[in-house]
Scaffold this active site. Sequence first.
Site, mmCIF file in Angstrom:
data_model
loop_
_atom_site.group_PDB
_atom_site.id
_atom_site.type_symbol
_atom_site.label_atom_id
_atom_site.label_comp_id
_atom_site.label_asym_id
_atom_site.label_seq_id
_atom_site.Cartn_x
_atom_site.Cartn_y
_atom_site.Cartn_z
ATOM 1 N N GLU A 74 7.420 6.197 6.586
ATOM 2 C CA GLU A 74 6.523 5.429 5.377
ATOM 3 C C GLU A 74 6.225 7.064 4.696
ATOM 4 O OE1 GLU A 74 6.393 2.482 4.398
ATOM 5 O OE2 GLU A 74 4.677 3.501 2.193
ATOM 6 N N ILE A 132 0.408 -0.576 0.760
ATOM 7 C CA ILE A 132 -0.757 -0.371 0.950
ATOM 8 C C ILE A 132 -0.432 1.217 0.137
ATOM 9 C CG2 ILE A 132 -2.146 1.366 2.505
ATOM 10 C CD1 ILE A 132 -2.116 -1.155 4.459
ATOM 11 N N ASP A 133 0.643 1.442 0.566
ATOM 12 C CA ASP A 133 0.533 2.649 -0.493
ATOM 13 C C ASP A 133 1.419 2.686 -1.420
ATOM 14 O OD1 ASP A 133 0.532 4.516 1.829
ATOM 15 O OD2 ASP A 133 2.392 4.919 3.069
ATOM 16 N N ALA A 134 1.864 1.891 -2.313
ATOM 17 C CA ALA A 134 1.775 1.531 -3.531
ATOM 18 C C ALA A 134 0.316 2.443 -4.195
ATOM 19 C CB ALA A 134 1.836 0.025 -3.698
#
Lengths: 136, 90
Positions: free
Chosen positions: A85, B62-64
């Site tokens: 990530e 979630i990171d979008a």
Amino acid sequence: MTEEQNSKSGLTTSSNKVFGKMLQWQLSATAVVMVIALIVSGLHAGISALAGGLSVTVGAFFASKIAQRNSNEAATILVNLLKAEAVKIIIIVVLLFITFKLYKQLVPFALIAGLAAAALFSGAAMSKLDKTELEI
Amino acid sequence: MEALALIQAYTGVGIGLIIGLGAAGACIGIGIMCASFLEGAARQPEMIPQLQGKVFLLLGLIDASFIIGVGLAMMFAFANPLLSVVTAAN
């Protein structure tokens, strides 16, 4: 083959399919937004949308390579996922920075639209995940 | 001139809020999900392979919001539409 090895090979096949499907969804979303931007606002809007979508897709591609590393321990898997990530965000930020700096005829709203579509459609691969789990 | 400076100052504050609040929200979400993943893995270690793919995809979701926020912040930093309106009027 032991049960553990079976589980590991199943993971690899399932993960590869899921990551492949995720990239496929992202590319499709980028292409759709690019065509819409191209029709509505012209060539530069289309290229901007493509640049936004591709920055997310390229980041997700390299992240998926890191996330696919096999391990039996949950903590190691988690660390790999978090590393993936982090790499994804760094790649996206660098590519966006390069795009904003170098592309003078950029259409910012088209770029944001392409980026948002590619980022949000990565979750669509969840449907593929459920199907592959049934196959294992 | 003063209007330009004001717009730049407020835009800087806005960029900070977009990045900061977006990162805080994403970190809280990722923390909750990772804790749930470790809990699930401790209860049923045989479920780890199935959970790995789901965790990766959900991390992306979630990171979008954060990634979209970063894109918007970069737009305001490099091609501020508010600033161009004032410069065009002058």
